[in-house]
Scaffold this active site. Structure first.
Site, short mmCIF file in Angstrom:
data_model
loop_
_atom_site.label_atom_id
_atom_site.label_comp_id
_atom_site.label_asym_id
_atom_site.label_seq_id
_atom_site.Cartn_x
_atom_site.Cartn_y
_atom_site.Cartn_z
N ASP A 161 0.31 -0.94 10.67
CA ASP A 161 1.70 -1.29 10.41
C ASP A 161 2.65 -0.12 10.68
O ASP A 161 3.40 0.30 9.82
CB ASP A 161 1.80 -1.75 8.94
CG ASP A 161 3.19 -2.19 8.56
OD1 ASP A 161 3.90 -2.73 9.42
OD2 ASP A 161 3.56 -1.97 7.38
N GLU A 409 -7.60 1.81 4.34
CA GLU A 409 -7.76 0.35 4.33
C GLU A 409 -8.73 -0.19 5.38
O GLU A 409 -8.39 -1.09 6.15
CB GLU A 409 -6.41 -0.33 4.48
CG GLU A 409 -5.46 0.00 3.36
CD GLU A 409 -4.33 -1.00 3.20
OE1 GLU A 409 -4.03 -1.72 4.16
OE2 GLU A 409 -3.78 -1.08 2.10
N TYR A 465 -0.62 -4.33 -3.94
CA TYR A 465 0.69 -4.95 -3.76
C TYR A 465 0.83 -6.20 -4.64
O TYR A 465 1.24 -7.26 -4.16
CB TYR A 465 0.89 -5.27 -2.27
CG TYR A 465 1.12 -4.00 -1.47
CD1 TYR A 465 2.39 -3.45 -1.35
CD2 TYR A 465 0.05 -3.34 -0.86
CE1 TYR A 465 2.60 -2.28 -0.65
CE2 TYR A 465 0.26 -2.16 -0.15
CZ TYR A 465 1.53 -1.64 -0.05
OH TYR A 465 1.76 -0.48 0.63
N GLU A 502 -0.78 3.51 -2.73
CA GLU A 502 0.32 2.71 -2.20
C GLU A 502 0.65 1.61 -3.19
O GLU A 502 -0.25 0.94 -3.71
CB GLU A 502 -0.05 2.03 -0.87
CG GLU A 502 -0.08 2.95 0.31
CD GLU A 502 -0.37 2.22 1.63
OE1 GLU A 502 -0.10 1.01 1.73
OE2 GLU A 502 -0.87 2.89 2.55
C1 GCB Z 1 -0.67 -1.07 3.60
C2 GCB Z 1 -0.85 -0.08 4.70
C3 GCB Z 1 0.46 0.46 5.21
C4 GCB Z 1 1.48 -0.67 5.32
C5 GCB Z 1 1.69 -1.26 3.95
C6 GCB Z 1 2.69 -2.42 3.95
O1 GCB Z 1 -1.51 -1.32 2.81
O2 GCB Z 1 -1.71 0.98 4.35
O3 GCB Z 1 0.25 1.07 6.45
O4 GCB Z 1 2.69 -0.23 5.87
O5 GCB Z 1 0.48 -1.75 3.48
O6 GCB Z 1 3.85 -2.19 3.76
O7 GCB Z 1 2.26 -3.54 4.20
#
Ligand code: GCB
Length: 597
Positions: A161, A409, A465, A502
């Site tokens: 991403d 990941e 997330y 994250e």
């Molecule tokens: C993740 C990735 C990161 C993405 C992020 C997202 O888990 O490690 O590279 O930018 O999610 O914002 O989806």
């Protein structure tokens, strides 16, 4: 690999600036047929101001001339690249002198004497290439698309991403150095339990045998502290390298042959300890709490090219908001950034470009943990090993680096993951003279129930997330999911610290709502608030690194609005509403002893 500095035996000249530039085919013995120029260092993509060129995949060429400096018989001429993304072939007057794979680490080529003995001016050409596939890091989906005119166009669909920026991203230097020279310096510092005595050991690798090595340690007041005998010295009551209170010693090295100093070099180092123990991450024997960010090297205009002013501003913003650390997601950052972090006392988690190790990641947002056969199709072993070797070689002496990342990941829930990663975790441990902890950054579908790799690493790093990709917009459900999962990890590995590497929510600055509606600034505030309440309840959770420091450019995707907007700051480094909340929280969390057991 040594950073290019001038010393009394070495001269460093700059080959940055304007080069001739061309996308496509070329033969390096010809002159580059182009009127186009390119700045070095920068990504080419945004500055070319042409949609087709911006997305170009394949070979692209840089060319310039330089005057041959005067060299003595005992000296050699070297050209050194901070990084070329992703592959590079280097030619002098049409002759290949070196090649490098991997877009984020430095390499150098010695220019053979035969090529300049009769020349006053040399042509240097670089054939760069930005193709990515299942054998490269990062991993890309490579295809050739047939065009209307019957020709094929190369396309890389990122398996990650962030935008696949390319170019000569970091400085190019011309170095005159002695033929008999220092190739590498390895420094270790062993502190006693009370941190009052430091045993310093330094090993010097030279290009050929020499007679003697002289080494002295100089402090920040430029005073000689110790001279090394047989590569060793003891410093009593050393000034420690502390989080946000850095102290750097300088190791001055001279190598001697036939009674002459043939080469000298200065390598900075810090004295500090790093250890994982009893579910805690200890720096200088104290339980450390990571407050900070996953970042990107990403700015307007420069793309992924070195932007030292942006680096300094980012670390000043990081300090201003009460943070103390960042992760070099998702590739090694510039040497200039690492040196800056050393000086500012900012803690760094250092990552190789092992991102996208997940078969067909882009295919969907289907987060079911099915086995997609990733470990049967990945051909990244060689690239992965090289990436780890080069990263440790480059960054081993940096006091800012406290942990290595083996991958971000990957499909660590799929059959074959354990077998794939075991040798790489071991490799880090074998190579690192400071024996730093190693982690793997785990993705949300690799749960405590199905993960196959976390037993290998020292720290459980999680990208989660909840309330965003899972139970989107529902923070109550998200809270439950997050808490349940963190408790399971804590129970499964009571001896391992957990680090949130994250968590984040896309937020468009200026978008507001009376309620916590995703993408608004209010939602971002509530999202983080929910997480922080839970983080504070998990004893082994030793830190929080937000995704992301700033908004950044990505490939085109239905879930991206001109890039990823999970930044706490916008892409031009303006704060979103949540920054004030973070500043309150983080200035109240001490660097040490936040969670005492
Ligand atoms: C993740 C990735 C990161 C993405 C992020 C997202 O888990 O490690 O590279 O930018 O999610 O914002 O989806």
């Amino acid at each position: 690999m040594l950073y290019p500095i001038g010393t009394k035996t070495r001269t460093v000249m700059d080959l940055n600036g304007l080069w001739n530039f061309k996308l496509g085919e070329h033969h390096p013995s010809d002159l580059l047929s182009t009127k186009e120029v390119m700045v070095v260092p920068t990504s080419f993509n945004d500055v070319v101001v042409d949609k087709e060129k911006r997305q170009y995949i394949g070979d692209f060429w840089y060319e310039r001339f330089f005057e041959v400096p005067t060299l003595s018989d005992t000296e050699e001429l070297v050209v050194r690249f901070g990084s070329v993304t992703h592959h590079a072939k280097v030619y002098i007057n049409g002759e290949l002198i070196g090649e490098h794979k991997g877009g984020f680490t430095p390499f150098e080529c010695v220019i053979p004497e035969s090529l300049y003995s009769d020349e006053t001016n040399l042509k240097i050409s670089v054939c760069a290439n930005n193709e990515l596939n299942y054998s490269t890091l990062p991993v890309g989906n490579y295809i050739e698309e047939e065009q209307e005119d019957g020709t094929n166009k190369k396309v890389v669909k990122e398996n990650f991403d962030f935008f696949n920026y390319a170019g000569i991203h970091r400085p190019v230097k011309l170095i005159i150095r002695p033929k008999i020279h220092i190739e590498d310096i390895v420094i270790t510092t062993e502190l006693n339990d009370t941190l009052t005595t430091a045993d310093i050991k330094a090993t010097v690798v030279t290009s050929s045998p020499i007679d003697a090595i002289e080494m002295t340690i100089i402090d920040e007041d430029r005073q000689v502290v110790e001279r090394l005998t047989d590569g060793q010295a003891t410093i009593h009551n050393p000034r420690l390298w502390e989080v946000l209170d850095a102290y750097l010693y300088n190791l001055h090295v001279e190598i001697i042959k036939d009674g002459q100093v043939v080469d000298s070099y200065d390598e900075k180092f810090g004295i500090r300890t790093v250890k994982v123990e009893n579910g805690q991450f200890l720096i200088n024997n104290k339980p450390f709490y990571f407050k900070g960010f996953g970042k990107h090297e990403d700015t307007f205009i420069n793309g992924r090219g070195l932007n030292e002013a942006a680096n300094l501003m980012d670390l000043n913003l990081l300090k201003e908001i009460g943070a103390n650390s960042f992760r070099t997601s998702h590739y090694p950052y510039s040497e200039e950034m690492m040196r800056l972090a050393d000086r500012m006392g900012v803690v760094v988690i250092d990552e190789v470009a092992a991102v996208g190790l997940f078969q067909n990641f882009n295919a969907s947002l289907d987060l079911k943990p099915t086995d997609r056969g990733t470990w049967q199709v990945m051909e990244t072993h060689e690239a992965h090993e090289q990436a780890i070797r080069e990263l440790v070689k480059r960054d081993k002496n940096h006091p800012c680096v406290v942990m290595w990342v083996v991958a971000n990941e990957p499909a660590s829930h799929e059959e074959g993951a354990h077998e794939y990663f075991e040798p790489f975790v071991k490799l880090y441990k074998e190579l690192d003279p400071q024996d730093r902890p190693v982690t793997l950054v785990n993705m949300l579908i690799s749960t405590p129930e199905n993960d196959k790799v976390m037993d290998l690493v020292d720290v459980i790093s999680l990208n989660r997330y909840y309330g965003w990709y899972v139970d989107h917009g529902d923070l109550a459900k998200g809270a439950k999911g997050l808490k349940d999962e963190l408790e399971k990890w804590q129970e499964l590995y009571p001896e391992k610290p957990i680090l949130m590497t994250e968590y984040g929510a896309d937020t468009l600055p200026g978008l507001h709502s009376m309620w916590d509606i995703p993408y608004t600034e209010e939602f971002q505030v509530d999202y983080y608030d929910m997480h922080h309440r839970i983080f504070d309840e998990i004893p082994n959770l030793v830190g929080e690194q937000v995704w992301n420091f700033a908004d950044f450019e990505t490939n085109l995707m239905i879930i991206r609005v001109q890039g990823n907007h999970k930044g706490l700051f916008s892409r031009n480094r303006q704060p979103k509403q949540v920054v004030r909340e973070f500043k309150k929280r983080w200035t109240n969390i001490p660097n040490y002893n936040y969670k005492t057991k």
